[in-house]
Design a protein around this motif. Structure first.
Motif, PDB file in Angstrom:
ATOM      1  N   LEU A   8       1.071  -5.046   1.813  1.00 60.22           N
ATOM      2  CA  LEU A   8       1.982  -6.126   1.313  1.00 60.22           C
ATOM      3  C   LEU A   8       2.235  -7.163   2.130  1.00 60.22           C
ATOM      4  CD1 LEU A   8       5.181  -3.583   0.370  1.00 60.22           C
ATOM      5  CD2 LEU A   8       3.893  -5.025  -1.183  1.00 60.22           C
ATOM      6  N   THR A   9       2.008  -6.815   3.764  1.00 62.45           N
ATOM      7  CA  THR A   9       2.005  -8.011   4.517  1.00 62.45           C
ATOM      8  C   THR A   9       0.722  -8.975   4.383  1.00 62.45           C
ATOM      9  OG1 THR A   9       2.963  -6.336   6.179  1.00 62.45           O
ATOM     10  CG2 THR A   9       2.145  -8.467   7.186  1.00 62.45           C
ATOM     11  N   ASN A  10      -0.328  -8.295   4.040  1.00 64.55           N
ATOM     12  CA  ASN A  10      -1.529  -9.033   3.882  1.00 64.55           C
ATOM     13  C   ASN A  10      -1.577  -9.534   2.338  1.00 64.55           C
ATOM     14  OD1 ASN A  10      -2.207  -8.591   6.676  1.00 64.55           O
ATOM     15  ND2 ASN A  10      -3.304  -6.935   6.150  1.00 64.55           N
ATOM     16  N   GLN A  11      -0.827  -9.230   1.350  1.00 66.25           N
ATOM     17  CA  GLN A  11      -0.603  -9.417   0.039  1.00 66.25           C
ATOM     18  C   GLN A  11      -1.934  -8.985  -0.777  1.00 66.25           C
ATOM     19  OE1 GLN A  11       0.179 -13.508  -0.402  1.00 66.25           O
ATOM     20  NE2 GLN A  11       2.223 -13.455   0.268  1.00 66.25           N
ATOM     21  N   SER A  12      -2.574  -7.647  -0.317  1.00 63.24           N
ATOM     22  CA  SER A  12      -3.578  -7.187  -0.885  1.00 63.24           C
ATOM     23  C   SER A  12      -3.372  -5.669  -1.460  1.00 63.24           C
ATOM     24  CB  SER A  12      -4.837  -7.026   0.343  1.00 63.24           C
ATOM     25  OG  SER A  12      -4.228  -6.280   1.292  1.00 63.24           O
ATOM     26  N   ILE A  13      -2.242  -5.284  -1.868  1.00 62.79           N
ATOM     27  CA  ILE A  13      -1.847  -4.263  -2.472  1.00 62.79           C
ATOM     28  C   ILE A  13      -2.291  -4.153  -3.870  1.00 62.79           C
ATOM     29  CG2 ILE A  13       0.329  -4.906  -3.137  1.00 62.79           C
ATOM     30  CD1 ILE A  13       1.420  -2.023  -2.603  1.00 62.79           C
ATOM     31  N   THR A  14      -2.574  -3.075  -4.314  1.00 61.94           N
ATOM     32  CA  THR A  14      -3.327  -2.678  -5.759  1.00 61.94           C
ATOM     33  C   THR A  14      -2.268  -1.711  -6.386  1.00 61.94           C
ATOM     34  OG1 THR A  14      -4.689  -1.020  -4.791  1.00 61.94           O
ATOM     35  CG2 THR A  14      -5.593  -3.163  -4.914  1.00 61.94           C
ATOM     36  N   ASN A  15      -2.455  -1.722  -7.645  1.00 62.59           N
ATOM     37  CA  ASN A  15      -1.612  -0.856  -8.557  1.00 62.59           C
ATOM     38  C   ASN A  15      -2.134   0.915  -8.111  1.00 62.59           C
ATOM     39  OD1 ASN A  15      -0.208  -2.704  -9.619  1.00 62.59           O
ATOM     40  ND2 ASN A  15      -1.695  -3.164 -11.275  1.00 62.59           N
ATOM     41  N   GLU A  70      -3.077   2.035  -5.481  1.00 62.40           N
ATOM     42  CA  GLU A  70      -2.437   2.569  -4.122  1.00 62.40           C
ATOM     43  C   GLU A  70      -1.012   3.001  -4.458  1.00 62.40           C
ATOM     44  OE1 GLU A  70      -4.901  -0.062  -0.668  1.00 62.40           O
ATOM     45  OE2 GLU A  70      -3.063  -0.718  -1.886  1.00 62.40           O
ATOM     46  N   ILE A  71      -0.150   2.265  -5.274  1.00 65.91           N
ATOM     47  CA  ILE A  71       1.110   2.459  -5.535  1.00 65.91           C
ATOM     48  C   ILE A  71       1.277   3.792  -6.342  1.00 65.91           C
ATOM     49  CG2 ILE A  71       3.288   1.703  -6.661  1.00 65.91           C
ATOM     50  CD1 ILE A  71       2.436  -1.183  -6.061  1.00 65.91           C
ATOM     51  N   LEU A  72       0.362   3.996  -7.360  1.00 65.11           N
ATOM     52  CA  LEU A  72       0.358   5.220  -8.261  1.00 65.11           C
ATOM     53  C   LEU A  72      -0.103   6.267  -7.419  1.00 65.11           C
ATOM     54  CD1 LEU A  72      -1.267   3.734 -11.576  1.00 65.11           C
ATOM     55  CD2 LEU A  72       1.087   4.260 -11.063  1.00 65.11           C
ATOM     56  N   ILE A  73      -0.863   6.298  -6.608  1.00 68.06           N
ATOM     57  CA  ILE A  73      -1.328   7.306  -5.636  1.00 68.06           C
ATOM     58  C   ILE A  73      -0.067   7.877  -4.834  1.00 68.06           C
ATOM     59  CG2 ILE A  73      -2.609   8.171  -3.721  1.00 68.06           C
ATOM     60  CD1 ILE A  73      -4.948   6.610  -4.861  1.00 68.06           C
ATOM     61  N   PHE A  74       0.510   6.903  -4.203  1.00 64.97           N
ATOM     62  CA  PHE A  74       1.698   7.014  -3.526  1.00 64.97           C
ATOM     63  C   PHE A  74       2.653   7.840  -4.300  1.00 64.97           C
ATOM     64  CE2 PHE A  74       5.711   5.955  -1.179  1.00 64.97           C
ATOM     65  CZ  PHE A  74       5.414   6.147   0.134  1.00 64.97           C
ATOM     66  N   ILE A  75       3.099   7.152  -5.228  1.00 63.97           N
ATOM     67  CA  ILE A  75       4.151   7.955  -6.088  1.00 63.97           C
ATOM     68  C   ILE A  75       3.684   9.370  -6.709  1.00 63.97           C
ATOM     69  CG2 ILE A  75       5.345   7.578  -8.351  1.00 63.97           C
ATOM     70  CD1 ILE A  75       5.280   4.750  -8.029  1.00 63.97           C
ATOM     71  N   GLY A  76       2.457   9.639  -7.021  1.00 61.81           N
ATOM     72  CA  GLY A  76       1.957  10.713  -7.558  1.00 61.81           C
ATOM     73  C   GLY A  76       2.183  11.848  -6.256  1.00 61.81           C
ATOM     74  N   LEU A  77       1.935  11.637  -4.968  1.00 61.18           N
ATOM     75  CA  LEU A  77       1.768  12.652  -3.850  1.00 61.18           C
ATOM     76  C   LEU A  77       3.377  12.866  -3.727  1.00 61.18           C
ATOM     77  CD1 LEU A  77      -0.732  11.194  -1.513  1.00 61.18           C
ATOM     78  CD2 LEU A  77      -0.829  13.412  -2.922  1.00 61.18           C
ATOM     79  N   PHE A  78       4.266  11.939  -3.980  1.00 62.19           N
ATOM     80  CA  PHE A  78       5.755  12.141  -3.874  1.00 62.19           C
ATOM     81  C   PHE A  78       6.045  13.292  -4.885  1.00 62.19           C
ATOM     82  CE2 PHE A  78       7.005   8.896  -0.947  1.00 62.19           C
ATOM     83  CZ  PHE A  78       7.966   9.438  -0.316  1.00 62.19           C
ATOM     84  N   ILE A  79       5.544  13.137  -5.931  1.00 65.15           N
ATOM     85  CA  ILE A  79       6.049  13.873  -7.095  1.00 65.15           C
ATOM     86  C   ILE A  79       5.270  15.395  -6.833  1.00 65.15           C
ATOM     87  CG2 ILE A  79       5.747  14.334  -9.457  1.00 65.15           C
ATOM     88  CD1 ILE A  79       5.768  11.400  -9.879  1.00 65.15           C
ATOM     89  N   VAL A  80       4.363  15.402  -6.589  1.00 65.67           N
ATOM     90  CA  VAL A  80       3.314  16.670  -6.450  1.00 65.67           C
ATOM     91  C   VAL A  80       3.967  17.357  -4.993  1.00 65.67           C
ATOM     92  CG1 VAL A  80       1.204  17.671  -5.528  1.00 65.67           C
ATOM     93  CG2 VAL A  80       1.310  15.891  -7.296  1.00 65.67           C
ATOM     94  N   ASN A  81       4.553  16.459  -4.147  1.00 70.48           N
ATOM     95  CA  ASN A  81       4.995  17.264  -2.807  1.00 70.48           C
ATOM     96  C   ASN A  81       6.455  17.949  -3.458  1.00 70.48           C
ATOM     97  OD1 ASN A  81       5.379  18.006  -0.189  1.00 70.48           O
ATOM     98  ND2 ASN A  81       6.647  16.112   0.147  1.00 70.48           N
ATOM     99  N   ALA A  82       7.242  17.111  -4.195  1.00 67.97           N
ATOM    100  CA  ALA A  82       8.523  17.720  -4.631  1.00 67.97           C
ATOM    101  C   ALA A  82       8.391  18.924  -5.470  1.00 67.97           C
ATOM    102  CB  ALA A  82       9.272  16.545  -5.298  1.00 67.97           C
ATOM    103  N   LEU A  83       7.422  19.027  -6.545  1.00 70.28           N
ATOM    104  CA  LEU A  83       7.051  20.285  -7.374  1.00 70.28           C
ATOM    105  C   LEU A  83       6.619  21.314  -6.425  1.00 70.28           C
ATOM    106  CD1 LEU A  83       5.082  18.429 -10.089  1.00 70.28           C
ATOM    107  CD2 LEU A  83       7.595  19.350 -10.352  1.00 70.28           C
ATOM    108  N   VAL A  84       5.747  21.095  -5.608  1.00 69.98           N
ATOM    109  CA  VAL A  84       5.075  22.285  -4.567  1.00 69.98           C
ATOM    110  C   VAL A  84       6.377  22.678  -3.948  1.00 69.98           C
ATOM    111  CG1 VAL A  84       3.644  22.658  -2.819  1.00 69.98           C
ATOM    112  CG2 VAL A  84       2.929  21.324  -4.532  1.00 69.98           C
ATOM    113  N   SER A  85       7.225  22.014  -3.242  1.00 66.47           N
ATOM    114  CA  SER A  85       8.162  22.296  -2.389  1.00 66.47           C
ATOM    115  C   SER A  85       9.205  23.233  -3.169  1.00 66.47           C
ATOM    116  CB  SER A  85       8.867  21.269  -1.702  1.00 66.47           C
ATOM    117  OG  SER A  85       8.087  20.486  -1.029  1.00 66.47           O
ATOM    118  N   GLY A  86       9.609  22.683  -4.433  1.00 66.49           N
ATOM    119  CA  GLY A  86      10.561  23.512  -5.253  1.00 66.49           C
ATOM    120  C   GLY A  86      10.020  24.787  -5.702  1.00 66.49           C
TER     121      GLY A  86
END
Length: 351
Positions: free
Chosen positions: A45-52, A54-70
């Motif tokens: 974000l600082t270098n303005q080089s973020i891609t979609n 990267e955002i999807l992978i980040f959100i996907g890992l959050f969801i997987v982590n929540a499901l595994v924890s539950g």
């Protein structure tokens, strides 16, 4: 170690335990991956080089982590239920075989308290502390390792807190053991008193013994109140020290990190990752420091339960599938002779 000896009596569901360990490792691994992804996102974000992607992978890992924890949480509760069932079944089978002399000397309420309160303490310790121990150790080791990789100077600040916490936790743990032992005895005595009074309430009223029984109950309650205050005093010493050390380390790292960013020797993304790993390391470290205290507390509260299991049992007659005693004379037409026959509940007194 009475707690460990009691846990050995349990038929542990090995498959369920392995699944819980695997999911705990997966959850810990995902948790350790998220700070690095956060660092990369912030720097992108600082270098303005973020891609979609990267955002999807980040959100996907959050969801997987929540499901595994539950799912892991549910399996841990299943494990706790199985432990309680197996342990109560084993102890109750032993209680049924105890000699009558034991019940002449021990009130039934005390036995009931051992079967309910003591085993519930074991369940709480196993499901809330032991099962999380592996993932906490993995997270602490992984987070500290990543902190060394990201910035070793900041990591050194964390290790300052470890000796301070250990100096407080170790002696406090022994004090907690003694208090827990007294608390369980006091609770067992009160349960026994309630069981006796309520089962013989008509007799109590006939003899106008309400005041006497109330005084006995009040004495037991005051003892429980005193022990609760004693435990609260111990916790009031441990909690502020651990919290102060944790906050001290956190503020030191934040202050040093801001200073490094202002000098340009540390990027904003790396600093955020360091803070994430710091939080990940400190929270389990605080839990691990309390693990010893909780272990000693559970050890103290279950000592009498194990003593109950060690009580000598009598040899019961064995029966066949039809319910007939195997020790009975097969031919009932034979003569039965009684010679020097005696009977007693107590070895010192024959009837």
């Amino acid at each position: 170690m009475t707690l460990i000896n009691l846990l050995r009596l349990i038929k542990w569901p090995k498959k369920l335990l392995i699944i819980i360990i695997i999911f705990s490792i997966v959850s810990a691994g995902i948790s350790l991956t998220l700070p690095i992804l956060t660092r990369d996102l912030i720097d992108a974000l600082t270098n303005q080089s973020i891609t979609n992607n990267e955002i999807l992978i980040f959100i996907g890992l959050f969801i997987v982590n929540a499901l595994v924890s539950g799912f892991t949480y549910y399996l841990i509760k299943v494990l706790g239920s199985k432990i309680m069932y197996n342990l109560r079944s084993t102890i109750f089978a032993h209680i049924l075989k105890l000699k009558t002399a034991f019940y002449d000397q021990t009130e039934s309420g005390i036995v009931i308290s051992r079967m309910t309160d003591d085993i519930e303490n074991i369940n709480s310790f196993v499901t809330e502390k032991v099962t999380n121990l592996l993932s906490q150790i993995i997270i602490v080791i992984g987070a500290v390792s990543m902190l060394f990789v990201l910035d070793w100077k900041i990591t050194l600040l964390i290790f300052i807190a470890i000796p301070v916490v250990l100096l407080v936790i170790l002696p406090i743990g022994n004090m907690t053991y003694k208090v827990a032992l007294e608390k369980q005895d006091s609770l067992a005595n009160f349960t026994s008193l309630m069981n006796r009074v309520l089962s013989e309430i008509r007799l109590v009223k006939v003899y106008n013994a309400e005041k006497k029984e109330f005084n006995l109950a009040n004495k037991s309650l005051k003892n429980m109140y005193r022990l609760n205050l004693k435990e609260a005093k111990i916790q009031s010493i441990v909690s502020p020290i651990v919290t102060s050390v944790v906050l001290g380390v956190l503020f030191s790292v934040l202050g040093y990190g801001v200073y490094r960013i202002s000098n340009g020797t540390l990027t904003a993304g790396t600093f955020v990752a360091v803070v994430f790993y710091l939080v990940q390391a400190i929270t389990p470290m605080a839990s691990l420091s309390a693990f010893y205290t909780e272990f000693k507390k559970t050890e103290g509260s279950t000592k009498k339960l194990y003593d109950l299991y060690l009580e000598e049992s009598e040899q019961l007659d064995q029966f066949d599938n039809k319910g007939t005693s195997k020790s009975l004379v097969n031919n009932l037409n034979e003569n039965i002779t009684f010679s020097n026959v005696s009977f007693s509940y107590n070895r010192c007194l024959s009837i």
